[in-house]
Design a protein around this motif. Structure first.
Motif, short mmCIF file in Angstrom:
data_model
loop_
_atom_site.label_atom_id
_atom_site.label_comp_id
_atom_site.label_asym_id
_atom_site.label_seq_id
_atom_site.Cartn_x
_atom_site.Cartn_y
_atom_site.Cartn_z
N GLU A 135 0.85 -1.05 -0.35
CA GLU A 135 -0.07 0.60 0.18
C GLU A 135 0.63 0.94 -0.08
N ASN A 136 1.94 1.07 1.00
CA ASN A 136 2.74 2.52 0.82
C ASN A 136 3.82 2.87 -0.32
N LEU A 137 4.15 1.52 -0.63
CA LEU A 137 5.63 2.01 -1.35
C LEU A 137 5.00 1.69 -3.00
N LEU A 138 3.93 0.50 -2.89
CA LEU A 138 3.80 0.35 -4.37
C LEU A 138 2.10 0.74 -4.82
N HIS A 139 1.05 1.67 -3.72
CA HIS A 139 0.57 2.18 -3.86
C HIS A 139 -0.89 1.57 -4.94
N TYR A 140 -1.09 0.62 -4.31
CA TYR A 140 -2.44 -0.06 -4.26
C TYR A 140 -2.97 0.08 -3.34
N ASP A 141 -4.20 0.32 -3.84
CA ASP A 141 -5.69 0.59 -2.81
C ASP A 141 -5.66 -1.43 -1.60
N ALA A 142 -6.51 -0.48 -1.08
CA ALA A 142 -6.90 -1.92 -0.38
C ALA A 142 -7.42 -3.01 -0.73
N TRP A 143 -8.29 -2.92 -1.75
CA TRP A 143 -8.97 -3.30 -2.69
C TRP A 143 -7.82 -4.51 -3.20
N GLU A 174 12.00 -4.66 -4.20
CA GLU A 174 12.02 -3.33 -4.00
C GLU A 174 11.58 -2.24 -4.32
N ALA A 175 12.08 -0.81 -3.99
CA ALA A 175 11.09 -0.05 -4.02
C ALA A 175 9.84 0.06 -5.34
N ASP A 176 10.38 -0.59 -6.60
CA ASP A 176 10.20 0.09 -8.19
C ASP A 176 9.73 -1.28 -8.31
N SER A 177 9.55 -2.38 -7.34
CA SER A 177 8.94 -3.88 -8.32
C SER A 177 8.14 -3.90 -8.40
N SER A 178 7.90 -4.73 -9.07
CA SER A 178 6.65 -5.27 -9.47
C SER A 178 5.99 -6.58 -8.73
N TRP A 179 4.79 -6.19 -8.20
CA TRP A 179 4.15 -6.48 -7.36
C TRP A 179 4.03 -8.52 -7.32
N THR A 180 4.34 -9.26 -8.64
CA THR A 180 4.39 -9.95 -9.06
C THR A 180 5.76 -11.01 -8.42
N VAL A 181 7.05 -10.10 -7.45
CA VAL A 181 8.11 -10.34 -6.97
C VAL A 181 7.48 -11.41 -5.91
N MET A 182 6.47 -11.04 -5.69
CA MET A 182 6.17 -11.58 -4.05
C MET A 182 5.07 -12.59 -4.40
N ALA A 191 5.56 4.47 10.56
CA ALA A 191 4.02 3.60 9.86
C ALA A 191 3.49 4.37 8.83
N GLY A 192 4.21 4.17 7.41
CA GLY A 192 3.68 3.86 5.59
C GLY A 192 3.83 5.65 4.96
N ALA A 193 3.91 6.56 6.10
CA ALA A 193 3.70 7.83 5.37
C ALA A 193 4.90 8.44 4.49
N ILE A 194 5.04 7.83 3.34
CA ILE A 194 6.50 7.47 3.43
C ILE A 194 6.55 9.30 2.51
N ASP A 195 4.99 9.30 1.21
CA ASP A 195 4.64 10.50 0.72
C ASP A 195 4.38 11.32 1.10
N THR A 196 3.77 11.88 2.51
CA THR A 196 3.90 13.00 3.23
C THR A 196 4.83 13.59 3.57
N VAL A 197 5.80 12.52 4.22
CA VAL A 197 6.89 12.90 4.70
C VAL A 197 7.59 13.68 3.54
N ALA A 198 7.52 13.32 2.33
CA ALA A 198 8.80 13.92 0.74
C ALA A 198 8.08 14.99 0.47
N GLN A 199 6.54 15.42 0.80
CA GLN A 199 6.00 16.26 0.65
C GLN A 199 6.12 17.28 1.24
N ALA A 200 6.37 16.91 2.41
CA ALA A 200 6.94 17.90 3.91
C ALA A 200 8.46 18.92 3.47
#
Length: 540
Positions: free
Chosen positions: A281-289, A340-348, A436-445
């Motif tokens: 959710e926080n690195l690959l930016h998938y929503d909950a579903w 990795e940070a830019d991996s496809s989810w299929t790596v998992m 806590a997963g707020a990576i984008d928020t930290v970067a934007q600030a």
């Protein structure tokens, strides 16, 4: 009866696994810290573990239907409170109360089934009960993702309310009362001592990264935990068979082995779901579903392996079922380090599939062995104690693996080049947000340093994730080793062994298993003895 017990069990086990999908939304909604998110898991698992055995013995004595209904009320009301929570503290207190209700429902449900069903019908009833547990754990991410996408994270709790009310009404009308006047009194002293010991242990481990591992608070809490564990041991030794944890069980090497395997194995398994959800959710930016869908390989692996291993129980030595199961799970967890940070989810994919196969093979074998080390009259007690060890493993695993993750994220980010430009205080705050997963928020600030902070934050998160998965895999390897070394067929009780391994498919299980009579006593027909029931919980 079967519908109510199965539905109640499904709800409470679902709430153990479904929360992982909701954590990013809870973080954003309640502005919670990483330790707050850990307590969303641990508050529930802790009270579930502590009250499990006590709830069963209380129900045996004052009435199983009455206590089961009380458990449903507590669980349903606490679910509503969780959904209404407007801050992390209130949510975690509500989760702790929810865990108390869950412990009661989970402990008393099997006793109700044992009283209501006899002969072959009992086997069918417990198959449905065990299926509800497996389905809830396996489908939690998918169900959670659907509810969150359609409504909000609050609905993973709200959904329990109408179901709980319906179960209460049907239970009041259709469930008959049963009790065992000879059941021992609840071990309140042991329960309180264990509660303080575990709470201090978890609080010290979760707060350690912020307070410092050598701070007076951390060391004081660990010392408090040790003191109350000693008090707990003294209380249990004095009470003997009336104790929450009967010392006689600890003299059985196989019981010690399966308890350690359950605790250590789950200490590695649940953090895997916790952190993999955060990664998706926080690195690959998938929503909950979308995240829930990507856990389908884990779900399929669990269901298929559970179905395949079931017929092998009793035909293959338990050490060769449980040891390899946890080992396969560990191999799957190790493979998560390929991300990795830019991996496809299929790596998992291979990692999740292998981890699911290991978890699915582990659960039915563990349940069967837990009830096989003692006579039928005490099988529920043994299963309840084993389940307690399992939930303690969940709570301690989330705390311990989480502490390593948070430490590694902080270490990685604060030692990066961009951290020097932010300053020590700002870097520490940013590291806390990254955990806590707020990576984008930290970067934007970070303003003009946004891209540099984002790169360093992603690298720090992946570093922490890899190290956390390595620790989880090591725990799985330790559990597998314990399983190979300590689990022995010779330690199984004769009647329990015959019940799980030597009965022909068309045999009447009344010949080899314990029947619970109308007054709550257990008639162990295989050896002609009659003993009082102390059934508390069973994951048959």
């Amino acid at each position: 009866m079967l519908g109510i017990v199965t539905l109640g069990t499904f709800m409470l086990m679902l709430d153990l696994s479904v929360v992982s999908i909701a954590l990013p939304q809870i973080h954003r909604s309640l502005h919670s810290s990483f330790s707050d998110l850990q307590w969303v898991f641990d508050a529930y698992a802790l009270t579930l573990a502590i009250f499990l055995v006590a709830a069963g013995s209380t129900a045996d004595r004052i009435g199983r239907k009455r206590v089961f209904q009380i458990g449903l009320v507590i669980f349903t009301a606490a679910s509503l409170a969780c959904g209404l929570a407007d801050d992390a503290l209130f949510l975690n207190i509500s989760r702790a109360v929810q865990g108390v209700g869950a412990a009661i429902v989970f402990a008393v449900g099997p006793a109700l089934l044992g009283h209501e069903f006899h002969g072959k019908e009992r086997a069918t009833a417990f198959t449905a009960f065990g299926g509800a547990i497996g389905l809830a754990v396996a489908s939690g991410p998918l169900i959670g993702g659907a509810l969150i996408n359609a409504f909000s994270w609050r609905w993973i709790f709200y959904i329990n309310v109408p179901i709980g009310i319906a179960a209460l009404i049907i239970g009041a009308l259709r469930v008959s009362e049963s009790r065992n006047p000879k059941a021992p009194r609840t071990d309140w002293g042991g329960m309180i001592a264990l509660s303080v010991a575990l709470a201090a242990l978890l609080f010290a481990t979760i707060r350690g990264p912020q307070e410092g591992w050598t701070s007076s608070l951390t060391l004081g809490l660990y010392a408090l935990s040790v003191v109350f564990l000693v008090i707990f041991a003294v209380i249990e030794a004095r009470l003997g068979e009336r104790a929450m944890l009967d010392p006689a069980f600890l003299r059985n090497p196989t019981f010690v082995g399966i308890s350690l395997v359950a605790m250590i194995g789950n200490a590695g398994a649940l953090p895997t779901v916790f952190f993999s959800t955060s990664y998706l959710e926080n690195l690959l930016h998938y929503d909950a579903w979308e995240t829930g869908l990507r856990f389908l390989p884990l779900t399929v692996g669990m269901l298929v392996a559970g179905a395949l291993v079931g017929p092998l129980i009793g035909k293959v030595p338990f050490r060769f079922l449980l040891g390899p199961a946890v080992l396969v799970m560990g191999v799957g967890i190790v493979l998560l380090q390929r991300t990795e940070a830019d991996s496809s989810w299929t790596v998992m994919l291979p990692a999740l599939l292998l981890a699911g196969i290991g978890m699915g093979a582990f659960n039915p074998s563990r349940a069967a062995l837990a009830i096989g080390i003692t006579e039928p009259a005490r099988a529920g007690v043994a299963s309840g104690v084993n389940e307690t060890f399992q939930q303690v493993g969940v709570a301690v695993g989330i705390a311990g693996v989480g502490a390593l993750f948070e430490h590694q994220v902080t270490e990685s980010f604060t030692s990066s080049a961009v951290a020097g430009q932010l300053g020590p205080e700002a870097a520490d705050q940013a590291a806390s947000g990254i955990s806590a997963g707020a990576i984008d928020t930290v970067a934007q600030a970070a303003g003009p340093l946004q891209q540099q902070v984002l790169d360093a934050a992603q690298e720090a998160f992946v570093t922490g994730y890899h190290d956390a998965m390595l620790l989880a895999a090591v725990l799985a390897a330790i559990a597998a080793t314990v399983g190979f070394l300590l689990l022995r067929t010779q330690d199984l009780h004769a009647s329990a062994l015959s019940a799980i391994s030597t009965v022909p498919p068309d045999a009447d299980d009344a010949d080899v298993t314990a029947d619970v009579t109308a007054d709550g006593s257990v008639d162990a027909k295989d050896d002609g003895t009659t003993t009082s029931s102390t059934t508390t919980s069973s994951a048959v």
